[in-house]
Design a protein around this motif. Structure first.
Motif, mmCIF file in Angstrom:
data_model
loop_
_atom_site.group_PDB
_atom_site.id
_atom_site.type_symbol
_atom_site.label_atom_id
_atom_site.label_comp_id
_atom_site.label_asym_id
_atom_site.label_seq_id
_atom_site.Cartn_x
_atom_site.Cartn_y
_atom_site.Cartn_z
ATOM 1 N N PHE A 179 -39.270 -27.383 67.639
ATOM 2 C CA PHE A 179 -38.029 -26.943 68.772
ATOM 3 C C PHE A 179 -37.724 -28.199 69.628
ATOM 4 C CE2 PHE A 179 -40.631 -23.360 67.990
ATOM 5 C CZ PHE A 179 -39.997 -22.321 67.722
ATOM 6 N N VAL A 180 -36.409 -28.081 70.081
ATOM 7 C CA VAL A 180 -35.926 -29.421 71.037
ATOM 8 C C VAL A 180 -35.984 -28.517 72.526
ATOM 9 C CG1 VAL A 180 -34.389 -30.953 71.652
ATOM 10 C CG2 VAL A 180 -35.050 -30.739 69.335
ATOM 11 N N VAL A 181 -36.910 -28.736 73.455
ATOM 12 C CA VAL A 181 -36.827 -28.273 74.632
ATOM 13 C C VAL A 181 -36.604 -29.058 75.813
ATOM 14 C CG1 VAL A 181 -38.042 -26.707 76.263
ATOM 15 C CG2 VAL A 181 -38.306 -26.272 73.997
ATOM 16 N N LYS A 182 -35.723 -29.246 76.468
ATOM 17 C CA LYS A 182 -35.292 -30.113 77.488
ATOM 18 C C LYS A 182 -35.362 -31.588 77.220
ATOM 19 C CE LYS A 182 -36.854 -26.920 81.252
ATOM 20 N NZ LYS A 182 -37.835 -26.775 82.198
ATOM 21 N N GLY A 183 -34.842 -31.826 75.819
ATOM 22 C CA GLY A 183 -34.697 -33.157 75.365
ATOM 23 C C GLY A 183 -36.117 -33.633 74.576
ATOM 24 N N TYR A 231 -44.227 -16.674 68.307
ATOM 25 C CA TYR A 231 -42.938 -16.497 68.948
ATOM 26 C C TYR A 231 -42.541 -15.056 68.981
ATOM 27 C CZ TYR A 231 -38.261 -17.968 70.194
ATOM 28 O OH TYR A 231 -36.852 -18.210 70.686
ATOM 29 N N LEU A 232 -42.825 -14.413 67.858
ATOM 30 C CA LEU A 232 -42.485 -12.841 67.618
ATOM 31 C C LEU A 232 -43.296 -12.082 68.674
ATOM 32 C CD1 LEU A 232 -40.752 -10.924 66.246
ATOM 33 C CD2 LEU A 232 -42.593 -10.821 64.457
ATOM 34 N N SER A 277 -35.403 -17.764 80.718
ATOM 35 C CA SER A 277 -36.481 -18.854 81.464
ATOM 36 C C SER A 277 -37.749 -18.694 81.024
ATOM 37 C CB SER A 277 -36.091 -18.481 83.063
ATOM 38 O OG SER A 277 -36.555 -17.100 83.370
ATOM 39 N N SER A 278 -38.168 -17.521 80.966
ATOM 40 C CA SER A 278 -39.707 -17.294 80.391
ATOM 41 C C SER A 278 -39.996 -17.686 79.110
ATOM 42 C CB SER A 278 -40.143 -15.665 80.598
ATOM 43 O OG SER A 278 -39.484 -14.960 79.556
ATOM 44 N N MET A 279 -38.938 -17.644 78.285
ATOM 45 C CA MET A 279 -39.088 -18.152 76.930
ATOM 46 C C MET A 279 -39.136 -19.955 76.793
ATOM 47 S SD MET A 279 -39.814 -15.711 74.742
ATOM 48 C CE MET A 279 -39.705 -16.807 73.371
ATOM 49 N N GLU A 280 -38.211 -20.421 77.662
ATOM 50 C CA GLU A 280 -38.184 -21.701 77.679
ATOM 51 C C GLU A 280 -39.190 -22.368 78.238
ATOM 52 O OE1 GLU A 280 -34.879 -25.154 79.137
ATOM 53 O OE2 GLU A 280 -34.172 -23.112 78.826
ATOM 54 N N GLN A 281 -39.946 -21.670 79.362
ATOM 55 C CA GLN A 281 -40.873 -22.041 80.195
ATOM 56 C C GLN A 281 -42.088 -22.285 79.175
ATOM 57 O OE1 GLN A 281 -42.131 -19.829 83.383
ATOM 58 N NE2 GLN A 281 -43.326 -21.360 84.396
ATOM 59 N N PHE A 282 -42.214 -21.271 78.324
ATOM 60 C CA PHE A 282 -43.474 -21.337 77.256
ATOM 61 C C PHE A 282 -43.368 -22.356 76.436
ATOM 62 C CE2 PHE A 282 -44.416 -19.964 72.836
ATOM 63 C CZ PHE A 282 -45.927 -20.207 73.054
ATOM 64 N N PHE A 283 -42.205 -22.907 75.885
ATOM 65 C CA PHE A 283 -42.108 -23.810 75.086
ATOM 66 C C PHE A 283 -42.144 -25.246 75.737
ATOM 67 C CE2 PHE A 283 -40.193 -20.810 72.486
ATOM 68 C CZ PHE A 283 -40.973 -21.114 71.151
ATOM 69 N N ALA A 284 -41.871 -25.313 76.916
ATOM 70 C CA ALA A 284 -42.026 -26.597 77.850
ATOM 71 C C ALA A 284 -43.115 -27.009 78.274
ATOM 72 C CB ALA A 284 -40.849 -26.488 78.968
ATOM 73 N N THR A 285 -44.081 -25.749 78.727
ATOM 74 C CA THR A 285 -45.474 -25.908 79.267
ATOM 75 C C THR A 285 -46.470 -25.722 78.048
ATOM 76 O OG1 THR A 285 -45.527 -23.571 80.226
ATOM 77 C CG2 THR A 285 -44.500 -25.480 81.586
ATOM 78 N N LYS A 294 -53.402 -21.020 77.372
ATOM 79 C CA LYS A 294 -52.876 -22.670 77.780
ATOM 80 C C LYS A 294 -52.770 -23.628 76.524
ATOM 81 C CE LYS A 294 -53.758 -22.434 82.899
ATOM 82 N NZ LYS A 294 -54.229 -20.828 82.785
ATOM 83 N N GLY A 295 -51.972 -24.485 76.378
ATOM 84 C CA GLY A 295 -52.044 -25.450 75.570
ATOM 85 C C GLY A 295 -51.562 -24.951 74.350
#
Length: 905
Positions: A162-166, A374-375, A422-430, A445-446
């Motif tokens: 996935f491309v998340v925040k670049g 993801y599902l 926001s919650s889905m994007e936060q999962f992939f970002a962190t 985590k991780g």
């Protein structure tokens, strides 16, 4: 001999993309993409159907029911009405350049009823969620190599991330317990769960078709009874086994006793335990199914708050049986039959009649894929959104509390319920997930890692890496780190890091594949095929033949019994049908665990067709064709490596090649069989650390830091696999002449000296690209050069941004803008400690908010020459630190006049 670095320049095909992508490279992203496609095509529909409707009651007595009927995920598109856009399509390369997320709209259709009346519907957009590259929701999905290059991608782009925040983010593949298989476990911590609890139990990880997971354990108690454990909202609950069995089906005690003891009529201890457990139910005045349901429902009513207040105790029990007990089975009869099997296996294990299986061996493991995780997260977020909608509806004004619910009120409440973006994007970002249910995971985590593109080797290794879990890194025991024999051909014995993650972070072999969801038509056909080959279905089975039969379990469902006399022939015929793939899926795993004179695994015939299992191709000598073999069925096969090792009548399969047990990186080591084995492990690690050519799209990169070797060379000696994956397209090394000598008579380990002349000619010269995003302080601020400062002309263009190619050092003007807050021009100077050059400059847009602050991206190129202290290594795991640069005249020469570039001391 021609210069290896110019090999491609003489190739007439150089610079022209191939017609088709490289199959070996495409296999890297296949399991990730297939899991995401399954989520979109089938899993999302199944998950929506399984979401629990939210039911509640208003103060006026109206009973409201909210349910999600449909869900759909769209391709990434430009929002409707955006000004100045030529194409509606959004591509990943654009998201990388402007530090955006490659995402598509997620829409749902919600129904609501009042007092079970006529359904009303409304549609709601829950924001945009990340889209996996090369999936069927990605615009790159069906592009040819030529089209990929035209759209800013590599010709062999394999996707799966996935491309998340670049940034490129990859959902880590985690090793999980094999689904829908009861396995025997001995765990000392279980003794602490309560009085009479022992360390013996049978655990099963139940997984539904929509990938919802739930762990159940059947515990053995020291008084000879058994308790069933289930988890609800991260809390553990225990119920006596017989109460669960009576709640499931309306059977008499005699029938339950006969089912549990069939085939074990000679085991007096087991028979006595079953009688005592049945007797204990009657001592509690629980005689019928209704009594047991009423008792359980009354106990758990305060725990199951998702059930509406008007549910009876028996309805509460039905809810618990469906959501918490053996959830992979929909029929209570099937759950009862599986509990019978688990009970028999538990007491056999408690009496040392079968062996401990555990969760640390590969044969008892499968892989949690990104699309499946993801599902699960998406399903939980939708359930949470329904609860938010309920809370919003309950906040009706008191003046409207006695009026019937209107469509307008529902739409307003849906607006206040928020989105899941926001919650889905936060999962992939962190990589961190907040979950109320736990999702059947041992960690929160991780779960997502950065797909680091330091060089081609490191980038490839991420897509084949499997991790045991962060929880095990803190354990002092080394059992989880051991490489057991059943991992042969599935887990590479060479490619694992040293240090803390050693043995926990492994890599799949090159031939190992992760199964996709099979054709449901073929899966449903398996019981019929088994019956045709000689299996006796469960409904036709005679109890007196149980001792001479193998229980047959298909995906965690007991379907019948196979006589011991025909079991081997049945399995052989089933394998032939599996290879053909017309009646049963080709990824069916057929594991016959035979009865032995010595104590072994609990016998039975177990078939698995589900996704996320590790399988690998082997040559079936009987069929003379390739067959996919799983981890559990491999342990009872006789496999030869070469034709010379075949024993007639004994050997069943043969390896496709001698190197099929190695990973992609291990197969790139030159002559690993003549190298010291620890050095092969070092090379797999050091090869991922070297500076190389990670990409070709330098002009569109916006990574925080990316390395580039300026003068790479093609190796003179390379394994076949090197050319098979076209590694010369991403070269990552330099040819050098090396002398291994001891100049002073004393050896200094792991040190080396470089010829200064070679250094001055560009030996191992590299660059570092660093991207810096600049966001202005106000929405009305804009980039512009201050006209009053004439010296800025030498550094900045009229738009206030630097000229590409200009050198940049500390305190030099980097950019200038007009601040709307302070109403003046602001000049920002470069603060880097290293001298560099401006490689490229771009201004970034934002589709979501036309009034957003203006953002620019400046990419700097930092020259990086070899310096004293840098680490160099060969491809055989020999590493050394550069101690100094020596003049060429002080280096040794051969008789022919050749001098050495560097040498070890």
């Amino acid at each position: 001999m021609s210069n290896p670095t110019l090999r491609h320049l003489t190739d007439p095909k150089f610079g022209k993309p191939a017609k088709h992508q490289n199959n070996l490279l495409q296999q890297l992203g296949t399991p990730h993409i297939s899991s995401f496609n399954y989520m979109v095509d089938r899993g999302l529909e199944q998950a929506v159907a399984d979401i629990i409707p939210v039911q509640f009651e208003f103060t006026n007595g109206d009973k409201i029911c909210l349910k999600i009927e449909e869900a759909a995920l769209s391709c990434p598109l430009v929002p409707v009405g955006t000004i100045g856009v030529k194409k509606q399509v959004v591509l990943p390369t654009e998201c990388r350049q402007r530090a955006a997320t490659y995402k598509g709209k997620f829409n749902i259709k919600v129904s609501w009823t009042v007092n079970n009346g006529k359904k009303s519907y409304f549609e709601k957009e829950l924001g945009e969620v990340p889209i996996m590259l090369k999936s069927n929701r990605c615009h790159l999905n069906l592009m040819s190599p030529k089209q990929l290059v035209k759209n800013g991608e590599h010709e062999d782009e394999w996707g799966g991330y996935f491309v998340v925040k670049g940034h490129e983010r990859l959902v880590r593949m985690l090793l999980m317990t094999r689904r829908n298989y009861p396995l025997t476990i001995k765990r000392s911590s279980w003794k602490e769960r309560g009085e009479l609890f022992s360390d013996v139990g049978v655990s099963i990880r139940c997984v539904r078709e929509d990938q919802t997971a739930q762990n159940n354990v059947l515990h053995f108690l020291t008084d000879g009874s058994a308790k069933f454990m289930f988890i609800y909202l991260k809390n553990l609950y225990y119920i006596p086994l017989m109460i669960i069995m009576k709640c499931l089906c309306d059977y008499t005690d005699k029938f339950i006793f006969e089912k549990l003891t069939e085939g074990h009529e000679d085991d007096l201890y087991y028979i006595d335990c079953i009688q005592n457990m049945l007797r204990a139910c009657h001592l509690e005045n629980l005689h019928t199914q209704e009594d047991c349901k009423e008792y359980v429902g009354k106990l758990f009513r305060v725990r199951f708050l998702q059930c509406p207040t008007w549910y009876t105790n028996q309805q509460i029990t039905d809810f618990m049986l469906k959501q918490c007990i053996l959830i992979h089975l929909d029929n209570n009869t099937d759950k009862f039959n599986l509990l019978v099997f688990m009970t028999q296996k538990l007491f056999a294990f408690a009496q040392d009649k079968c062996k401990h299986e555990g969760v640390d061996s590969v044969m008892m493991q499968e892989i949690l894929l990104g699309g499946h995780l993801y599902l699960q997260i998406l399903k939980e977020r939708l359930q949470g959104w329904l609860n938010n909608l309920r809370l919003a509806l309950l906040k009706r004004p008191k003046t409207d509390s006695m009026l019937p619910l209107s469509s307008k009120e529902v739409l307003i409440a849906a607006k206040h319920a928020g989105t899941i973006e926001s919650s889905m994007e936060q999962f992939f970002a962190t990589g961190n997930v907040k979950t109320a249910t736990g999702l059947g995971l041992m960690q929160d985590k991780g779960l997502v890692i950065m797909a680091e593109n330091i060089n081609r080797m490191r980038y490839m290794s991420h897509f084949k890496a499997v991790h045991r879990g962060a929880f095990f890194q803190e354990m002092r025991t080394t059992e989880v780190r051991q490489l057991l024999p059943d991992a042969w051909g599935f887990i590479c014995p060479v490619h694992t890091p040293d240090g803390a993650p050693c043995g926990l972070l492994n890599h799949l072999t090159m031939n190992c594949t992760v199964t996709d969801a099979p054709d449901p038509v073929l899966t449903k056909n398996i019981p019929r095929v088994l019956a045709r080959l000689g299996m006796v279905p469960l409904e036709n089975y005679l109890h007196e033949n149980r001792a001479d039969s193998y229980v047959t379990v298909v995906d965690g469902k007991v379907v019948g019994y196979v006589p011991v006399s025909i079991a081997k022939d049945l399995v052989d015929n089933l394998r032939l049908l599996k290879i053909q793939g017309k009646e049963i899926p080709i990824t069916t795993e057929i594991a016959l665990l035979p009865r032995k004179k010595v104590t072994g695994q609990y016998p039975g015939l177990f078939l698995f067709t589900g996704p996320a299992r590790m399988m690998r191709p082997l040559v079936n000598l009987s069929a003379r064709n390739m067959e996919f073999v799983g981890t559990l069925e491999q342990i009872n096969l006789d496999i030869s490596v070469t034709p010379d090792e075949i024993y007639k009548g004994v050997t069943t399969h043969m390896e496709p090649s001698k190197s099929s047990f190695l990973s992609n990186l291990a197969q790139l080591i030159p002559m690993p069989d003549t190298n010291q084995s620890p050095r092969n492990m070092y090379q797999c690690q050091m090869g991922k650390q070297t500076m190389g050519t990670p990409c070709h799209t330098w002009s569109t990169q916006a990574e925080t830091k990316i390395y580039r070797l300026q003068t790479p060379a093609s190796p003179l000696f390379r394994p076949v696999h090197y050319d098979n994956i076209k590694l010369d397209d991403f070269p990552m090394g330099t040819n050098a002449v090396v002398a291994v000598i001891s100049y002073t008579g004393y050896d200094m380990e792991d040190a080396m000296i470089i010829n200064r002349s070679a250094y001055e000619r560009g030996f191992a010269y590299g660059s570092i690209y660093k991207a810096q995003f600049i966001e202005l302080d106000h929405v009305d601020s804009y980039f512009c050069r201050d006209p009053s400062l004439s010296f800025l002309v030498d550094y900045l263009d009229t738009d206030g941004l630097p000229h590409p190619g200009v050198p940049m050092s500390e305190s030099k003007p980097m950019y200038c803008y007009y601040s709307a807050e302070s109403c003046r021009y602001v000049v920002q100077n470069f603060k880097g400690k290293e001298d560099c050059f401006v490689d490229n400059v771009r201004v970034c847009g934002n589709f979501n908010n036309t009034r957003a602050k203006k953002i620019a991206c400046i990419v700097f190129r930092v020259p990086r020459n070899p310096t004293v202290g840098d680490k160099f290594a060969s491809r055989a795991g020999q590493k050394g630190i550069c101690s100094q640069l020596w003049p060429a005249e002080d280096l040794p020469f051969t008789e022919t006049g050749m001098f050495y570039v560097n040498y070890y001391m």
